[in-house]
Scaffold this active site. Structure first.
Site, PDB file in Angstrom:
ATOM      1  N   LYS B  89      19.535  35.443 -21.410  1.00  0.00           N
ATOM      2  CA  LYS B  89      19.505  34.420 -20.200  1.00  0.00           C
ATOM      3  C   LYS B  89      21.232  34.374 -19.957  1.00  0.00           C
ATOM      4  O   LYS B  89      21.729  34.508 -20.833  1.00  0.00           O
ATOM      5  CB  LYS B  89      18.928  33.470 -20.591  1.00  0.00           C
ATOM      6  CG  LYS B  89      18.942  32.205 -19.701  1.00  0.00           C
ATOM      7  CD  LYS B  89      17.945  31.304 -20.085  1.00  0.00           C
ATOM      8  CE  LYS B  89      17.789  30.020 -19.100  1.00  0.00           C
ATOM      9  NZ  LYS B  89      16.872  28.722 -19.338  1.00  0.00           N
ATOM     10  N   SER B 164      12.999  27.588 -16.395  1.00  0.00           N
ATOM     11  CA  SER B 164      14.382  28.292 -15.871  1.00  0.00           C
ATOM     12  C   SER B 164      14.400  29.720 -16.527  1.00  0.00           C
ATOM     13  O   SER B 164      15.109  30.364 -15.870  1.00  0.00           O
ATOM     14  CB  SER B 164      15.425  27.385 -16.104  1.00  0.00           C
ATOM     15  OG  SER B 164      15.661  27.345 -17.445  1.00  0.00           O
ATOM     16  N   SER B 188      11.639  25.245 -20.237  1.00  0.00           N
ATOM     17  CA  SER B 188      12.132  26.581 -19.886  1.00  0.00           C
ATOM     18  C   SER B 188      11.879  27.818 -20.490  1.00  0.00           C
ATOM     19  O   SER B 188      12.360  28.923 -20.020  1.00  0.00           O
ATOM     20  CB  SER B 188      13.763  26.206 -19.357  1.00  0.00           C
ATOM     21  OG  SER B 188      13.978  25.363 -18.397  1.00  0.00           O
TER      22      SER B 188
END
Lengths: 99, 529
Positions: B89, B164, B188
């Site tokens: 990420k 996310s 997330s």
């Protein structure tokens, strides 16, 4: 219904150092009031005798040895700054006037 | 041959690397090729680092060759992640690479050092393919708040992959990498894992050091693994977990070696479920839950019961207060964390003529932050401001105590884990929730309580509803990651023959079309319609 006015929203935006457009201010006024309305649910609970939780895993007094160690090279630290001079980052004047 | 390699799980690839059947370079090339080909359609990656990845693959091949020359013991001592591709990420620092956190305000920023998890992955010998898309500063449940455009769900390209950590989830689901790293502040990791049909684990608060990760809400943020099965998720957690002096909240709790030895045999994995006590929290079957999701969860629970687990209905009485509590604590912490983005030391910077530094801050932050980040900074600043602190922030912290006590009582009564839906809905279309922040926040109703209490949770796939993946969540006491992954592995074993297990994401082939619409174009078309 929460009562955040347009001028409240402008004040909070200034405190948060966010320049917002008129369109953003209008939208946020509606959305923030809608979200604040959801918070009202918490008033149902009597929490007068409940201690607050700021940290969930009870680990206390985490200390380390106080020894000198290498830090990042100056070039690596300055690389991301927009304005630099020598080994320094140029910051905006904060003490006002021509001083 | 190349396409086949991407379909293998991490532990299968690890076996082939050890026999010398394939090299890390071969399988890295195979994954890079798919990632590069499909990123036009999926937008899962913000950057793909082909040259660096191949250099890391060659280094892994050299370590493998040296170990092979030394003998069996040396080969066995290698970490299972050695030579295997991973997606990070884009809020994990990798020295010399970008780290945007999905925000314009960090466009062009170059990380000066490696995050703790990056160091651990390098020690293990993993191959970092690149950095993945995400909601700006990890604030969002659909990946639509990325400053770099939305991500398509490989199951339906008009739909979100969740968020996310949507880029990492889509990349792993689309076979671009067997492993992904995400962060989970309110769901997330677990929610995008559920919506994308893969496994995602949020470890206990303090399990993984956050050193070198862009901070969002510091009393909740945790780093965790995404993978296509529980064994791979366990191996990745093992690689990155453990105490690190540079994050004082990382806990000096031993990381169990059992994470590397989840049973390969389905019989053994299923047998472990016998006699386990699972709690079914009645409050998690929330209003507005899709019937198809509820049906899959009830079937999964029945399967677990048939395998010998005991199912007991339990109550987590303060669940309904979780959302309001979360959306006070999180914006408050975020508004403080994001105060650092002042345009002076790094990041997007506006310097206006006239030397008014407050005007510079206002302009820098007004231009640099997107709509959801501004909304949360505003909420947090308001909740912490004079006269409102007691009514909002302190009140929320007290309710947080009640939420945590609910879990303490359930786990104190001998329940081994809770079983619940991960998300009340399957994946939704672009634009469906962006106009209504509260609707978006409800996406996390079943995941955020674990963050509030600091405990662990894992989402594993449990079938399809309307052709889209449903996630089954196991929630456990602090430091119970190994047990949770054993539940996940056990569930995989008892559903090993289910037809949906072998189904690939339905619209993956569409993602191969270099002339097809991008996620930005798909989202625009849906909003216009």
């Amino acid at each position: 219904m929460a009562g955040l006015t347009r001028s409240d929203v402008e004040h909070v935006a200034y405190l948060a150092r966010l320049r917002l457009t008129d369109e953003e201010l209008v939208r946020l006024e509606g959305q923030l009031n809608h979200i604040l309305d959801q918070y009202a649910k918490l008033a149902e609970l009597d929490t007068s005798a409940i201690p607050p939780t700021a940290q969930t895993i009870e680990i206390e007094n985490i200390l380390r040895e106080d020894v000198a160690a290498a830090s990042l090279p100056v070039e690596a630290v300055l690389r991301n700054a927009k304005l630099t001079e020598g080994d320094f980052i140029v910051v905006p004047p904060i003490l006002g006037g021509d001083a | 041959m190349a396409a086949d390699l991407t379909r293998l799980l991490g532990h299968e690839l690890a076996g082939r690397l050890r026999t010398g059947e394939v090299s890390s370079r071969d399988l890295t090339l195979a994954h890079l090729e798919v990632a590069e080909r499909q990123n036009h359609a999926l937008n899962a990656w913000l950057v793909i680092e082909r040259e660096k990845a191949l250099a890391e693959a060659d280094a892994a091949d050299a370590r493998l060759a040296a170990a092979r020359a030394e003998g069996r013991g040396a080969l066995d001592a290698l970490h299972p992640l050695l030579g295997l591709p991973i997606a990070l990420k884009d809020l994990v620092s990798v020295a010399g690479g970008q780290c945007t956190a999905g925000s314009r305000i960090l466009e062009g920023y170059v990380a000066p050092y490696d995050a703790h998890v990056t160091e651990r992955l390098r020690d293990a010998g993993a191959v970092i393919l690149g950095k993945t898309n995400m909601d700006e500063f990890a604030m969002g449940s659909s990946n639509e708040w990325s400053a770099y455009g939305p991500v398509s769900n490989p199951w339906n390209l008009d739909m979100v992959p969740g968020g996310s950590s949507g880029g990492s989830a889509a990349a792993v689901a689309a076979f671009h990498a067997p492993f992904g790293i995400g962060t989970d502040t309110g769901g997330s990791i677990r929610q995008p894992a559920a919506l994308s049909g893969i496994v995602g684990l949020k470890p206990t608060y303090g399990r993984v050091s956050r050193y070198g990760i862009v901070a969002f809400a510091s009393s909740l943020d945790q780093i965790g693994p995404l993978a296509r099965d529980s064994r791979d998720a366990a191996a990745l957690l093992h690689a990155v977990a453990g105490r690190d002096d540079r994050d004082s909240t990382s806990a000096p709790v031993p990381v169990p070696d059992g994470l590397l030895h989840l049973p390969g045999s389905d019989d053994e994995a299923a047998g472990w479920l016998r006699g386990k006590r699972l709690g079914l929290p009645r409050e998690y079957f929330v209003k507005g839950m899709e019937p198809g999701v509820e049906a899959r969860i009830r079937e999964a629970v029945a399967n677990l019961e048939a395998a010998g687990a005991t199912i007991e209905e339990v109550s987590l009485a303060h669940t309904d207060y979780g959302l309001a509590t979360y959306y006070i604590v999180v914006p408050a912490e975020a508004s403080a964390n994001l105060a650092r983005y002042d345009g002076v030391r790094y990041g997007h910077s506006v310097r206006l003529p006239g030397g008014d530094f407050i005007a510079d801050y206002l302009a820098t932050r007004g231009e640099g932050f997107g709509p959801e980040v501004k909304r949360r900074i505003m909420l947090g600043t308001y909740a912490l401001s004079a006269g409102y602190y007691d009514a909002f922030y302190l009140k929320a912290q007290k309710v947080r105590t009640l939420i945590k006590r609910d879990f303490d009582e359930v786990f104190g009564s001998g329940i081994d884990a809770l079983v619940a839906p991960t998300s009340p809905s399957v994946a939704f279309k672009f634009g469906a929730r962006t106009a209504d922040p509260v609707a978006m926040y409800l996406s996390d109703a079943c995941t955020l309580p674990a963050n509030m209490a600091g405990i662990a949770g894992v989402s594993v796939p449990c079938g399809l509803s309307e052709g889209l993946p449903v996630g089954l969540q196991f929630i456990g006491a602090p430091w119970s990651e190994l047990e949770l992954l054993r539940f996940g592995r056990g569930y995989e074993a008892i559903t090993a023959d289910a037809p949906w297990r072998t189904m690939e994401p339905a619209q993956l082939a569409l993602a191969d079309d270099p002339a097809g619409p991008t996620p930005v174009e798909r989202a625009a078309a849906l909003v216009a319609a």
